[in-house]
Design an enzyme around this catalytic site. Structure first.
Site, short mmCIF file in Angstrom:
data_model
loop_
_atom_site.label_atom_id
_atom_site.label_comp_id
_atom_site.label_asym_id
_atom_site.label_seq_id
_atom_site.Cartn_x
_atom_site.Cartn_y
_atom_site.Cartn_z
N ASP A 2 0.81 -1.21 0.00
CA ASP A 2 0.00 0.00 0.00
C ASP A 2 0.85 1.27 0.00
OD1 ASP A 2 0.95 -0.29 2.63
OD2 ASP A 2 -0.97 -1.06 3.34
N ASP A 28 -8.09 -2.92 14.16
CA ASP A 28 -9.43 -3.19 13.64
C ASP A 28 -9.45 -4.39 12.70
OD1 ASP A 28 -8.14 -2.17 11.43
OD2 ASP A 28 -9.55 -0.52 11.07
N HIS A 41 -7.44 -4.77 9.99
CA HIS A 41 -7.09 -4.54 8.59
C HIS A 41 -5.74 -5.16 8.24
CE1 HIS A 41 -5.08 -0.67 10.08
NE2 HIS A 41 -4.12 -1.22 9.36
N GLU A 97 -9.64 -2.10 4.93
CA GLU A 97 -10.33 -1.75 6.16
C GLU A 97 -11.61 -2.57 6.33
OE1 GLU A 97 -8.95 0.05 8.32
OE2 GLU A 97 -8.28 2.01 7.62
#
Length: 236
Positions: free
Chosen positions: A67, A136, A138, A143
């Site tokens: 990313d 979370d 990810h 996400e």
């Protein structure tokens, strides 16, 4: 799936580096999927040590990163291209022309994303994909969502991700709100997946991701379907 609990971050880094080094030694022309963030830094330091000691040769390795922040070019000190150069590529003999990070300043993101997926396909897939995990759930910047997105895409970063990354910027307002991330297809088609996680705050999400239901609200949970995953976790 192998789930390895390690006593310390240093041991985690050493174990992860050994697995990556073995991949490079077994297949000198391998494709490494690489990750950024604080957890892999120790792993990259160990790989640099292995290179300096003559144990591994990166000259024919290709790498492709997960990313990049939208709006940051490779010269920005918080870009992931800069991170990779600073923490690994500048210190080993990898050909930087064979290292790939999404273009955070692309003029056409649809084209950039499609070309990124095609590059992975042209390589014949990723031999070993290194991952971290967010609090979370990810992986990359995939996400929590209502679906697992297959292709490389632009994503709106969740507030928890922005909060977690704010420590790297002078001010929280400077943290980019969007990123380009590799999708789940390229990750899931990697021949091997190595996920590293450090800190007591990651324990709960690891349990949910690997011992709970497969759910796009916890993106890492899809790794339960992968045939060759190694998770290395250190609470300290």
């Amino acid at each position: 799936m192998k789930f390895i609990t390690i006593k310390s971050y240093d041991e985690l880094s050493a174990k992860a580096a050994d697995i990556i080094a073995a991949q490079v030694i077994m297949k000198p022309t391998c494709v490494l999927g690489l990750a950024t963030g604080s957890t892999p830094i120790g792993t990259y330091k160990r790989l640099i040590e292995d290179y300096n000691n003559g144990k591994i040769d990166f000259s024919t390795v290709k790498s492709i990163n997960l990313d990049e922040y939208v709006g940051l070019d490779g010269n920005h000190d918080q870009s992931y291209r800069y991170f990779m150069n600073n923490n690994l590529f500048n210190h080993v003999n990898i050909d930087k022309a064979n290292t790939y990070v999404p273009n955070g300043c692309a003029t056409d993101y649809d084209k950039e994303c499609a070309e990124y997926d095609k590059r992975v396909q042209d390589f014949g897939g990723i031999d070993l994909q290194l991952l971290g995990i967010g609090i979370d759930g990810h992986i990359g910047f995939n996400e929590p969502d209502s679906i697992f997105t297959k292709e490389t895409h632009v994503v709106d970063l969740h507030p928890s991700t922005i909060d977690a990354n704010a420590r790297f910027f002078e001010d929280k307002s400077l943290v980019p709100k969007k990123a380009v991330t590799m999708g789940m297809l390229s990750i899931m088609q990697a021949k091997k997946v190595l996920l590293v996680a450090n800190g007591a705050n990651k324990k709960d999400i690891l349990e949910k991701a690997f011992f709970g239901p497969i759910n796009p609200q916890i993106p890492a949970s899809i790794l339960q379907l992968h045939p060759d995953v190694t998770v290395i976790y250190s609470e300290n």
